[in-house]
Design a protein around this motif. Structure first.
Motif, PDB file in Angstrom:
ATOM      1  N   LEU A 230      -2.454   0.582   9.840  1.00 28.40           N
ATOM      2  CA  LEU A 230      -1.389   0.149   8.613  1.00 28.40           C
ATOM      3  C   LEU A 230      -0.499  -0.874   9.150  1.00 28.40           C
ATOM      4  N   VAL A 231      -0.138  -1.640   8.200  1.00 29.11           N
ATOM      5  CA  VAL A 231       0.926  -2.382   8.295  1.00 29.11           C
ATOM      6  C   VAL A 231       2.271  -1.604   8.205  1.00 29.11           C
ATOM      7  N   LEU A 232       3.161  -1.633   9.062  1.00 33.98           N
ATOM      8  CA  LEU A 232       4.382  -0.941   9.219  1.00 33.98           C
ATOM      9  C   LEU A 232       5.398  -1.685   9.315  1.00 33.98           C
TER      10      LEU A 232
ATOM     11  N   VAL B 104       6.511   1.364   6.004  1.00 36.82           N
ATOM     12  CA  VAL B 104       6.226   1.830   4.966  1.00 36.82           C
ATOM     13  C   VAL B 104       7.124   2.646   4.551  1.00 36.82           C
TER      14      VAL B 104
ATOM     15  N   ARG C 113       8.232   4.338   9.589  1.00 38.84           N
ATOM     16  CA  ARG C 113       8.688   3.183  10.327  1.00 38.84           C
ATOM     17  C   ARG C 113       7.676   2.949  11.472  1.00 38.84           C
ATOM     18  N   THR C 114       7.117   4.420  12.170  1.00 40.77           N
ATOM     19  CA  THR C 114       6.291   4.082  12.887  1.00 40.77           C
ATOM     20  C   THR C 114       5.187   5.284  12.575  1.00 40.77           C
TER      21      THR C 114
ATOM     22  N   ARG D 165       6.439  -4.417   0.414  1.00 38.27           N
ATOM     23  CA  ARG D 165       5.502  -5.495   0.491  1.00 38.27           C
ATOM     24  C   ARG D 165       4.452  -5.021   1.369  1.00 38.27           C
ATOM     25  N   ASN D 166       4.826  -4.091   2.510  1.00 40.91           N
ATOM     26  CA  ASN D 166       3.609  -3.557   3.313  1.00 40.91           C
ATOM     27  C   ASN D 166       2.786  -2.627   2.488  1.00 40.91           C
TER      28      ASN D 166
ATOM     29  N   ASP E  12       0.490  -4.626   0.516  1.00 44.54           N
ATOM     30  CA  ASP E  12      -0.486  -5.160   1.205  1.00 44.54           C
ATOM     31  C   ASP E  12      -1.653  -4.084   1.987  1.00 44.54           C
ATOM     32  N   ASN E  13      -1.074  -2.804   2.081  1.00 43.95           N
ATOM     33  CA  ASN E  13      -1.995  -1.842   2.576  1.00 43.95           C
ATOM     34  C   ASN E  13      -2.834  -1.251   1.424  1.00 43.95           C
TER      35      ASN E  13
ATOM     36  N   LYS F 293      -6.340  -0.080   3.087  1.00 47.87           N
ATOM     37  CA  LYS F 293      -6.135   0.771   3.933  1.00 47.87           C
ATOM     38  C   LYS F 293      -5.580   2.085   3.422  1.00 47.87           C
TER      39      LYS F 293
END
Length: 295
Positions: A195-197, A199, A203-204, A274-275, A278-279, A284
């Motif tokens: 994942l792009v974090l 979200v 955060r992690t 935005r993340n 995108d996910n 994802k």
């Protein structure tokens, strides 16, 4: 009387979630409720007398907003008078919607103390305190009586729960025979990339516990929940998220906007949105909406 703040702070998982969802309290020196009340006054509203429309930006912390909650309620054929448990209720938006628009008697449970404090005040301010109550507790260990609800509602909360089996066991304990589970959830998609974090729920990776759809459905079946209807609503959720990402990125905004998620998540929220967009677009994560029934 139960000291619900102590219940919420008992475990490392609870502390990690509170650090995520109430991070601004440490950096700003103000409680979430104080920040929201100040923002409402700045926008020209009396914090003691509010409408559900006025607070929708701060109490609908899930993809799809109120439309997604209404869709799930209709899918689950929620009827007036239903005694319903809202698990991971956040600031109480779905609880109030179910009370005001569907005539339910709702108990909301969340592990984040600041959310429960805000939820109680918002229900008072919107005139819905008699139909809603809120408890700060672990979803796997609530201070509620067995067979005390007819439906369990869970919207974007399981992905923060490391032990779903315990949570589902608690749901079975609380539900009356033939009770329903109404679920609107983020699950892992087919794309195995990380994942792009950050979200909105993490955060992690430490607070993100996504499961694949097949894993979630297997866990529910093992817990004794039989599917009634389950559908993938990723495309509509992605369209909603794209629209809101454009709005959040718009440089032109009202001088005193109504409170929104940025009051909870801070300046990170636009990036989180935005993340998430995108996910979703990359496969994802996906979004499920469904109803299950106990035997």
């Amino acid at each position: 009387m139960i000291d619900d703040r102590n219940i919420a702070c008992a475990s490392p998982d609870a502390r990690a979630l509170m650090a995520h969802y109430d991070a601004l309290a440490a950096t700003s020196g103000e409680t979430l409720m104080a920040r929201v009340q100040a923002a409402l006054r700045l926008a020209g509203h009396d914090p003691a007398r509010l409408s559900c429309d006025t607070v929708a930006g701060i109490d609908q912390l899930h993809l799809g907003g109120r439309a997604a909650s209404r869709s799930l309620a209709r899918l689950g054929e929620v009827q007036p008078g239903t005694r319903l448990l809202d698990v991971g209720c956040g600031t109480g938006g779905a609880s109030r919607l179910l009370a005001s628009e569907f005539g339910c008697e709702v108990t909301g449970v969340d592990i984040t103390a600041a959310f429960i404090e805000l939820a109680r005040w918002l229900s008072e301010a919107t005139g819905l305190a008699e139909q809603t109550r809120f408890l700060c507790a672990d979803a796997a260990d609530t201070p509620l009586s067995a067979a005390s609800v007819e439906a369990v509602w869970c919207q974007h909360a399981l992905m923060n729960m490391p032990d779903p089996a315990r949570v589902m066991e608690e749901w079975r304990r609380l539900l009356r025979p033939g009770g329903r589970l109404l679920l609107h959830e983020v699950v892992a998609g087919d794309n195995p990339a990380l994942l792009v974090l950050p979200v909105p729920w993490a955060r992690t990776a430490a607070t993100s516990h996504l499961r694949r759809r097949d894993q979630l459905e297997a866990e529910l079946a093992k817990a004794g929940f039989m599917p009634v209807v389950v559908r993938d609503v990723t495309e509509s959720a992605l369209a909603w998220r794209k629209k809101h990402s454009r709005r959040e990125s718009d440089a032109v905004s009202p001088a005193a906007p109504l409170p929104g998620p940025a009051l909870i998540f801070g300046d990170d929220f636009a990036l989180m949105g935005r993340n998430l967009r995108d996910n979703l677009a990359a496969g994802k994560v996906r979004i499920l909406e469904g109803v299950w029934r106990t035997g």
